[in-house]
Design an enzyme around this catalytic site. Sequence first.
Site, PDB file in Angstrom:
ATOM      1  N   ASP A   1     -14.268  -9.053 -11.741  1.00 41.11           N
ATOM      2  CA  ASP A   1     -15.572  -8.429 -11.555  1.00 41.11           C
ATOM      3  C   ASP A   1     -15.660  -7.122 -12.314  1.00 41.11           C
ATOM      4  OD1 ASP A   1     -18.188  -8.135 -10.257  1.00 41.11           O
ATOM      5  OD2 ASP A   1     -17.237  -6.478  -9.170  1.00 41.11           O
TER       6      ASP A   1
ATOM      7  N   THR B   1     -11.466  -7.085  -8.092  1.00 40.18           N
ATOM      8  CA  THR B   1     -12.790  -6.571  -7.730  1.00 40.18           C
ATOM      9  C   THR B   1     -12.724  -5.060  -7.536  1.00 40.18           C
ATOM     10  OG1 THR B   1     -12.294  -7.053  -5.405  1.00 40.18           O
ATOM     11  CG2 THR B   1     -13.557  -8.708  -6.621  1.00 40.18           C
TER      12      THR B   1
ATOM     13  N   ASP C   1       0.843  -1.179   0.000  1.00 40.70           N
ATOM     14  CA  ASP C   1       0.000   0.000   0.000  1.00 40.70           C
ATOM     15  C   ASP C   1       0.886   1.239   0.000  1.00 40.70           C
ATOM     16  OD1 ASP C   1      -3.216   0.493   0.926  1.00 40.70           O
ATOM     17  OD2 ASP C   1      -1.860   2.193   1.187  1.00 40.70           O
TER      18      ASP C   1
ATOM     19  N   ARG D   1     -11.011  -1.872  -9.950  1.00 37.78           N
ATOM     20  CA  ARG D   1     -11.362  -1.087 -11.130  1.00 37.78           C
ATOM     21  C   ARG D   1     -10.752  -1.736 -12.364  1.00 37.78           C
ATOM     22  NH1 ARG D   1     -15.046   0.445  -8.676  1.00 37.78           N
ATOM     23  NH2 ARG D   1     -15.496   2.559  -7.920  1.00 37.78           N
TER      24      ARG D   1
ATOM     25  N   GLU E   1     -15.402  -1.090 -19.398  1.00 36.17           N
ATOM     26  CA  GLU E   1     -16.583  -0.481 -18.799  1.00 36.17           C
ATOM     27  C   GLU E   1     -16.661   1.008 -19.106  1.00 36.17           C
ATOM     28  OE1 GLU E   1     -17.647  -1.672 -14.624  1.00 36.17           O
ATOM     29  OE2 GLU E   1     -15.734  -2.707 -14.793  1.00 36.17           O
TER      30      GLU E   1
END
Length: 325
Positions: free
Chosen positions: A251, A225, A169, A227, A256
Amino acid sequence: MKILHLDTNHELLINQLNDLGFTNHEDYKSSKQDVEAKIAEYKGIIIRSRFTIDEQFLDKAINLKFIGRVGAGLENIDCEYAEKKGVTLFNAPEGNRNAVGEHALGMLLSLFNKLNKADKEVRQGKWLREANRGLELDGKIIGLIGYGNMGKAFAKKLRGFEVEVLCYDIKANVSDDNCRQVSLKELQEKADILSLHTPQTPLTLEMVNAEFINNFKKPFWLINTARGKSVVTEDLVSALDSGKILGAGLDVLEYEKTSFENLFKIDEPKFRWMRKGKKSNLPEAFQYLVNADNVILTPHVAGWTVESNIKLAQTIVNKIKAKFC
């Protein structure tokens, strides 16, 4: 205070805001241009992902005090400009994090046990036991990129398995009892499975590309899951084809629309790859994913449960109440 609702949500959101004394108007069909023409009347907006709230829109929203995004990400809002205009932004990652964690785990277990492939074959009268021998999750090392609400929820779900969970992270000191924070290099050296839990930012756009994939020491499984635009689909397909990526649970997809409500950037009346004898006009990489037995696809629904519908709405109400009541 007048609030304009631009997307449908659980009824509790409007009901509770009414009880708090807000005036709620619903407009789920007007064009963005028509909404801009009246937005000056409103001090609040509730939106999911119907359209982008950009500088032009915000300039017309001269009385706007807040925007409530009933979802986790804020990429359909020009956050920097909104904050300059003194607009408070509310989102609700707390509302669907559990749903995302469960969905990611479900995808991973389905991939390891070839559930989608086996189900399809049995329905076709095929009883192929050896071809559907599965893998066990125990003993595997799972690498998470992004350890906020979604990453933490997935790590919590993994506690029942004998696995090691690592995370990378950009924020320091995010480790907890469920996950150990490491460098990206260490994650790429050790991980058997990679799961993405990052927002869409300049840092994450096309993050998973050929170079990123090739930096993994071992072949690995991918769960996304987060972007779709974080993964370069053509590079993913190349890695699936070569065996560098062993399988993928997706997902979200690069193709998109910004609204997340539709798949492709251009309007497709029907999936032409389903029309026998017709030449497909969909991306070749997408066609590969559709036909791959080691890929599971879902329509951006990881956080889309009956329960999360309620939790998301309640989270937004609670945040508006805390700020303005």
